[in-house]
Design a protein around this motif. Structure first.
Motif: not given
Length: 134
Positions: A41-51, A80-88, A111-113
């Motif tokens: 898993y990696f993460c980013t901001n959905n307001e960024k160009d990379v997203f 992309f994943s919306n799994d709240m447990d993994i986000k935590k 978050i994404f894998y």
């Protein structure tokens, strides 16, 4: 898988490549967050160009090296994943991420894998590179 995870953890600044919206290569520093259920898993901001770039073309590659002149290339298709447990878990795994997003339910926090991920670890020893299907 463990060798790939250890390489990422030991070398926390990785370089993440995408195809830009202008169809040109884009590379920026990134950081692996966690492994969960066999997924990296990696993460980013959905307001960024990379997203936006990932949404447009989900095939990415990560490259990282160490001081021993070893390197790893890791590629796959972003899911992309919306799994709240993994986000935590991601929020708690990184003081930097926690300082940026505060909570797992932050609406810009993504978050994404990497699906069908493949990694190659190589060096200048003359030995064959090690290949991993993750």
């Amino acid at each position: 898988m463990n060798e790939v995870i250890e390489f990422l953890k030991e070398n926390p600044v990785q370089y993440f490549a995408t195809v830009g919206l202008d169809n040109k290569a884009k590379v920026r520093p990134f950081q692996f967050m966690i492994e969960d259920g066999g997924k990296l898993y990696f993460c980013t901001n959905n307001e960024k160009d990379v997203f936006k770039q990932i949404k447009n073309n989900p095939y990415v590659e990560v490259c990282v090296s160490n001081s021993k002149f070893q390197w790893m290339r890791l590629n796959g298709k972003v899911k992309f994943s919306n799994d709240m447990d993994i986000k935590k878990k991601v929020i708690e795994s990184s003081p930097l991420v926690k300082s940026l997003y505060k909570t797992a339910d932050n609406p810009i926090f993504e978050i994404f894998y990497l699906e069908d991920a493949k990694a190659i670890i190589a060096d200048f020893s003359g030995n064959a590179p090690k290949e991993f299907n993750l």
